[in-house]
Scaffold this motif. Sequence first.
Motif, short mmCIF file in Angstrom:
data_model
loop_
_atom_site.label_atom_id
_atom_site.label_comp_id
_atom_site.label_asym_id
_atom_site.label_seq_id
_atom_site.Cartn_x
_atom_site.Cartn_y
_atom_site.Cartn_z
N PRO A 26 -9.96 11.70 -10.87
CA PRO A 26 -10.65 12.15 -9.66
C PRO A 26 -12.05 11.27 -9.70
CG PRO A 26 -10.15 13.81 -11.42
CD PRO A 26 -9.58 12.66 -11.88
N VAL A 27 -12.72 10.80 -10.59
CA VAL A 27 -13.76 9.99 -10.25
C VAL A 27 -13.41 8.58 -9.46
CG1 VAL A 27 -15.33 8.17 -11.53
CG2 VAL A 27 -14.98 10.30 -12.43
N PHE A 28 -12.12 8.07 -9.65
CA PHE A 28 -11.85 7.03 -8.79
C PHE A 28 -11.89 7.66 -7.48
CE2 PHE A 28 -8.18 5.21 -6.64
CZ PHE A 28 -8.63 4.05 -6.41
N ALA A 29 -10.97 8.95 -7.24
CA ALA A 29 -10.88 9.21 -5.78
C ALA A 29 -12.41 9.62 -5.26
CB ALA A 29 -10.14 10.57 -6.00
N LEU A 30 -13.23 10.12 -6.11
CA LEU A 30 -14.45 10.27 -5.41
C LEU A 30 -15.13 9.18 -4.69
CD1 LEU A 30 -16.74 12.47 -5.20
CD2 LEU A 30 -17.59 11.57 -7.46
N PHE A 31 -14.95 8.03 -5.47
CA PHE A 31 -15.58 6.79 -4.78
C PHE A 31 -14.52 6.05 -3.86
CE2 PHE A 31 -18.22 7.76 -8.46
CZ PHE A 31 -19.57 7.93 -7.78
N VAL A 43 1.02 -1.19 -0.01
CA VAL A 43 -0.01 0.03 -0.02
C VAL A 43 0.89 1.36 0.20
CG1 VAL A 43 -1.58 1.46 1.31
CG2 VAL A 43 -1.93 -1.36 0.98
N PRO A 44 1.94 1.34 0.83
CA PRO A 44 2.54 2.89 0.73
C PRO A 44 3.85 2.91 -0.08
CG PRO A 44 3.37 1.27 2.71
CD PRO A 44 2.36 0.41 1.91
N MET A 45 3.89 1.80 -1.17
CA MET A 45 4.92 1.81 -1.98
C MET A 45 4.87 3.04 -3.27
SD MET A 45 5.20 -2.29 -2.83
CE MET A 45 6.43 -1.88 -4.52
N ALA A 46 3.65 3.36 -3.64
CA ALA A 46 3.62 4.39 -4.81
C ALA A 46 3.37 5.76 -4.44
CB ALA A 46 2.34 3.60 -5.57
N THR A 47 3.94 6.48 -5.51
CA THR A 47 3.91 8.00 -5.48
C THR A 47 2.87 8.50 -6.49
OG1 THR A 47 6.28 8.22 -4.94
CG2 THR A 47 5.18 10.29 -5.97
N ASP A 48 1.86 9.52 -6.10
CA ASP A 48 0.87 9.82 -6.81
C ASP A 48 1.32 11.21 -7.42
OD1 ASP A 48 -1.50 11.27 -7.79
OD2 ASP A 48 -2.60 9.79 -6.53
N VAL A 61 -3.94 6.38 4.42
CA VAL A 61 -3.35 6.76 3.11
C VAL A 61 -3.56 8.14 3.23
CG1 VAL A 61 -3.63 6.82 0.78
CG2 VAL A 61 -3.57 4.63 1.86
N LEU A 62 -4.87 8.75 3.56
CA LEU A 62 -4.99 10.19 3.38
C LEU A 62 -4.08 10.80 4.49
CD1 LEU A 62 -8.96 10.06 3.10
CD2 LEU A 62 -6.98 10.33 1.39
N ILE A 63 -3.94 10.19 5.64
CA ILE A 63 -3.18 11.02 6.72
C ILE A 63 -1.84 11.11 6.41
CG2 ILE A 63 -2.67 11.15 9.28
CD1 ILE A 63 -5.22 9.49 9.59
N ILE A 119 3.59 11.22 -0.90
CA ILE A 119 2.38 11.45 -1.26
C ILE A 119 1.81 10.21 -2.06
CG2 ILE A 119 0.47 12.97 -2.16
CD1 ILE A 119 2.31 15.36 -1.92
N GLY A 120 1.41 9.37 -1.63
CA GLY A 120 0.63 8.15 -2.23
C GLY A 120 -0.89 8.14 -2.00
N PHE A 121 -1.65 8.13 -3.32
CA PHE A 121 -2.93 8.30 -3.20
C PHE A 121 -3.59 7.31 -4.03
CE2 PHE A 121 -6.93 10.41 -4.05
CZ PHE A 121 -7.54 10.63 -2.89
N THR A 122 -3.50 7.56 -5.37
CA THR A 122 -4.39 6.80 -6.20
C THR A 122 -4.13 5.57 -6.13
OG1 THR A 122 -4.50 8.52 -7.82
CG2 THR A 122 -5.25 6.33 -8.79
N VAL A 123 -2.91 4.87 -6.45
CA VAL A 123 -2.44 3.44 -6.41
C VAL A 123 -2.72 3.00 -5.13
CG1 VAL A 123 -0.59 2.00 -7.04
CG2 VAL A 123 -1.11 3.90 -8.44
N SER A 124 -2.43 3.72 -3.98
CA SER A 124 -2.30 3.30 -2.56
C SER A 124 -3.71 2.86 -2.23
CB SER A 124 -1.87 4.46 -2.02
OG SER A 124 -0.49 4.37 -1.88
N LEU A 125 -4.55 3.68 -2.73
CA LEU A 125 -5.96 3.50 -2.32
C LEU A 125 -6.42 2.25 -3.12
CD1 LEU A 125 -7.64 7.13 -2.25
CD2 LEU A 125 -6.99 5.61 -0.45
N LEU A 126 -6.04 2.08 -4.28
CA LEU A 126 -6.31 0.85 -5.11
C LEU A 126 -5.74 -0.52 -4.53
CD1 LEU A 126 -7.32 -0.38 -7.67
CD2 LEU A 126 -5.34 0.16 -8.95
N VAL A 127 -4.72 -0.37 -4.10
CA VAL A 127 -3.94 -1.67 -3.39
C VAL A 127 -4.61 -1.81 -2.05
CG1 VAL A 127 -2.02 -2.62 -2.73
CG2 VAL A 127 -1.70 -1.22 -4.72
#
Length: 456
Positions: free
Chosen positions: A284-289, A141-146, A383-385, A357-365
């Motif tokens: 953004p749509v992925f982040a929204l949900f 989860v904490p591996m990727a950079t957004d 992930v957000l914090i 700052i890991g967001f998109t891929v971290s949330l996906l994993v």
Amino acid sequence: MTPQGSPLFSRPSPRERRLLTDALRTETVGGMVLLVAAVVALLWANTPLSGVYEAVRSFHFGIPQLGLDLSVEHWASDGILTIFFFVAGIELKRELTVGELRKPAAAALPMVAAVCGMAVPALFYVAVNSAGGGQMDGWAVPMATDIAFALGVLAVIGTNLPSGIRAFLLTLAIVDDLGAILVIAVFYTSTLNWVAFGGAVAGLVLFRILHVNLRVRAWYVYVPLALVIWGLTYNSGVHATVAGVAMGLILRVAPDNPDDPDSSSPAERVEHRVRPLSAGFAVPVFALFAAGVAVSGSALAETFRQPEALGVMLGLFVGKFVGVFGGTYLAARFTRARLSSDLSWPDIAGVAMLAGIGFTVSLLVTELAFTDATVTEHTKAAVLIGSLVAAVLACVLLKARDAKYRALCEEETRDEDADGVADIDQDPDPVTRPTEAARRSAAERSGGGDAPPERP
């Protein structure tokens, strides 16, 4: 490589800078949209309308006969996000074949920094969960950079970064994406439907024949084929976003006319059209949900007590910094590489913190790693914090040096003869290129002064 070594974070070539500017301009706007989408998701999930949010996120639609009856949340993560990974595949192909990564000396630094920046956060996660008895499935989860989120943060605070640092940050994110793709494909594929997988591979072979061998350019041929490849990949058990990466890697990245410096490649043209869709809509749509998590006092307290969430937080804002900064230092220490004369190690520290700052891929994993809904929600909050803490610390470090960055950016873009080519590209040698002080001195001499010109 010269005896003195290759400078780290040096200025890319003019062509690379043009491509970099176009890419980062879109990603910056997309990053700001991503920030808005994440805030909307958090507000929506923590108001009296949270029930509506959950109802929309879990609403199912699709074609059950084709195995595609998915919730809105899964359409966003498994379907729409494929566009993002398609662009990542194009970027990776371009960097590996015609970009900076094709040269071993230039590729060594971002590769070492990226690998360390993936390995160290994973080790932080494993250490915390080994001590706390948590689940090991979330180690990636904490591996990727957004990159979009990072650039959105920079745009909000108004920080300028010279092209060398931006190129390194983008390359680091591309290598991170490659690592995430491999991790998703290898470690988060539980079962494999060989018939569907074979169909997806056959579709990719047809895609390559049409694009590389027959040079077919009609979009109405590729879009239906891409949808078939995506559907087969999804039904095979491999995460569907891998199909996007595979198709991006197939596109031709060599310019149509290599002798013409302004000639573009099919991959560049496709990326130019698809990147705004990826940055401004898909992510953004992925982040929204995906980012709508409870942030009540009790939920936050539980997040800090849960080993999975704590491992992710420490991995992002401590592990990423240690990995990227340490990897860069090791590359400089044990190779002939040296830091660019325009920069110093505090600049590297700011970029290393920004990589947290890991967001998109971290949330996906996170969604792939955990089956327990409570652990998933707390890990998403982590992930957000973690990304927020990394963003704030990076902003403090980079904002303190913004005046220096602004001067470097102005030097890179100055075009005093208005010929459309930056002066720095007409005389790229830093020894012979006059600085602003030298230009002022020359002007004084022409008006009767006799001060000697300065050298940089």
